[in-house]
Design a protein around this motif. Structure first.
Motif, short mmCIF file in Angstrom:
data_model
loop_
_atom_site.label_atom_id
_atom_site.label_comp_id
_atom_site.label_asym_id
_atom_site.label_seq_id
_atom_site.Cartn_x
_atom_site.Cartn_y
_atom_site.Cartn_z
N ASP A 242 27.84 25.87 23.65
CA ASP A 242 26.39 25.98 23.35
C ASP A 242 25.59 25.79 24.76
OD1 ASP A 242 26.53 26.79 20.93
OD2 ASP A 242 26.16 25.03 20.08
N LEU A 245 25.88 28.90 27.05
CA LEU A 245 25.01 29.96 26.25
C LEU A 245 23.72 29.78 26.67
CD1 LEU A 245 26.97 30.74 23.15
CD2 LEU A 245 26.82 32.14 25.15
N ALA A 246 23.26 28.55 26.62
CA ALA A 246 21.66 28.13 26.86
C ALA A 246 21.54 28.73 28.50
CB ALA A 246 21.40 26.76 26.64
N THR A 247 22.52 28.41 29.26
CA THR A 247 22.08 28.78 30.86
C THR A 247 22.08 30.31 30.80
OG1 THR A 247 24.46 29.01 31.46
CG2 THR A 247 23.36 26.84 31.35
N GLU A 249 20.87 32.44 28.69
CA GLU A 249 19.68 33.14 27.71
C GLU A 249 19.03 34.18 28.53
OE1 GLU A 249 15.95 31.72 24.72
OE2 GLU A 249 17.59 30.12 25.57
N GLY A 250 18.65 35.32 28.06
CA GLY A 250 17.99 36.42 28.57
C GLY A 250 18.55 37.27 29.83
N GLU A 253 22.97 41.46 27.82
CA GLU A 253 23.90 41.17 26.59
C GLU A 253 25.37 40.94 26.79
OE1 GLU A 253 25.40 39.70 23.41
OE2 GLU A 253 23.25 39.69 23.82
N VAL A 256 26.16 37.84 28.55
CA VAL A 256 26.11 36.74 27.52
C VAL A 256 27.39 36.86 26.51
CG1 VAL A 256 24.77 35.95 25.36
CG2 VAL A 256 23.43 36.78 27.31
N ARG A 260 29.91 34.01 25.84
CA ARG A 260 30.34 33.62 24.46
C ARG A 260 31.81 33.74 24.01
NH1 ARG A 260 27.75 37.62 22.00
NH2 ARG A 260 25.72 36.53 22.02
#
Length: 371
Positions: A242, A245-247, A249-250, A253, A256, A260
């Motif tokens: 998590d 994933l926060a780093t 964000e934006g 995809e 991302v 993930r």
């Protein structure tokens, strides 16, 4: 120095990383007796990719080991910087060095294996953890944790950012935390969601985060690296999926999705440190090289390249000067202005205007390192 003087020179290299192994190769070609002392019982490198610049590859050609290195690389013609949405910001060719125009992308483990593989058998001594060094003016004595002592005409401290040689003789300043973490993994090309179709290195820059995609297509792999702002200066911080994933964000995809799907057991997690420039790298018989002399942040991809260039410059200086002390003075005069500049630029990562744009007031206060 005369050939006979070089052949009578006993050299001890502390550290068998990129700089130490390169120095051992370059100096052994001069005819000197070289021994390398490495604290690890087994040499292993984190799973990540780096780029060997054209000037670095020219050094390998000079030392007769170009093919040994090149066969485990992917030659890259360009590097590209993009936005989180994959819109292009810039695309450039690598700075050439003579006829060499490619930067060779390589896995860190393959690089150190190739370097150590071109050294004579018995030159590298594992399990030698340096405890102290005594500089006697014309010679130096190394004392190791298991009781061994080694005397040499020239000692090369290539023992990294936490260098014992630097701390004992040249500077007791501690490494400096950058306010960033680096998360590095090597994934298969099939897991790159179609983002790697050539050998160009790409960097995606967003608010406080940089993502590097470094193709290793000769391995059917890609090095996937995230550098993100974080105030935790613990050398090996605890980070969850998590958190990663926060780093991102934006970001696109696909980037991302790669994040993930990472296996956290295969992600190398480190707080990012460098050192401030130090005034003096050498005495009359001891000299620093690579990260021990000028550890720098990875934003310009110059750490390993600088270590190899140090090794080449040191060998050049020993050939050209009349004595070891003169050679070490020449070596520092040649390399220190270059690495001082690279350390400063690497702390920026890009121009100051771009930093203001990418990191608008986000850079956190640095935290002290935790063991």
């Amino acid at each position: 120095m005369q050939l006979s003087d070089l052949q009578n020179l006993r050299i001890a290299v502390v550290g068998a990383g990129y700089g130490g192994a390169s120095a051992a190769k370059a100096l052994s070609l001069l005819g000197a007796r070289v021994d390398v002392y490495e604290q690890a019982a087994e040499i292993r490198e984190a799973g990540a990719g780096i780029g060997l610049r054209p000037a670095t590859m020219n050094r390998f050609r000079e030392w007769g080991i170009f093919d040994a290195i090149a066969k485990v690389t992917s030659p890259s013609a360009h590097f590209e910087i993009l936005t989180p949405a994959c819109d292009p910001i810039m695309k450039e060719t690598w700075p050439p060095a003579g006829e060499q125009i490619h930067t060779h992308l390589i896995h860190r483990g393959d690089f150190i294996d190739a370097l150590l593989g071109v050294l004579p058998e018995g030159m590298v001594h594992l399990g030698h953890k340096l405890e102290s060094i005594t500089d006697n003016g014309d010679r130096a004595v190394l004392s190791f944790a298991h009781g061994a002592r080694v005397e040499a005409d020239l000692v090369i401290g290539a023992d990294g950012i936490k260098s014992v040689v630097r701390r004992e003789l040249f500077s007791d300043k501690e490494p400096v935390f950058s306010g960033e973490h680096a998360y590095r993994a090597v994934i298969s090309l099939d897991d790159a969601h179609g983002m790697v179709t050539d050998d160009d290195l790409r960097m995606y820059i967003g608010r406080g985060t940089k993502i590097y995609l470094l193709p290793l297509r000769h391995r059917d792999q890609v090095s996937f690296d995230i550098t993100a702002l974080c105030p935790d200066g613990t050398w090996v911080p605890e980070v969850t999926k998590d958190d990663l994933l926060a780093t991102v964000e934006g970001f696109d995809e696909r980037l991302v999705a790669i994040t993930r799907e990472l296996d956290m057991a295969g992600v190398n997690i480190r707080a990012v440190y460098d050192i401030d420039p130090i005034d003096t790298w050498h005495s009359d018989c001891v000299v620093l090289l690579g990260d021990a002399a000028h550890s720098m942040l990875h934003h310009q991809g110059q750490g390993a390249n600088s270590a190899v260039e140090d090794a080449g410059a040191l060998a050049d200086a020993l050939r050209e000067a009349d004595s070891v002390p003169q050679a070490l003075t020449l070596y520092q005069a040649t390399r220190k202005p270059v690495t001082d500049r690279l350390q400063a630029v690497s702390r920026q990562g890009w121009t100051e205007d771009e930093i203001d744009e990418v990191f608008p007031g986000q850079r956190p206060a640095t935290a002290a390192p935790k063991d």
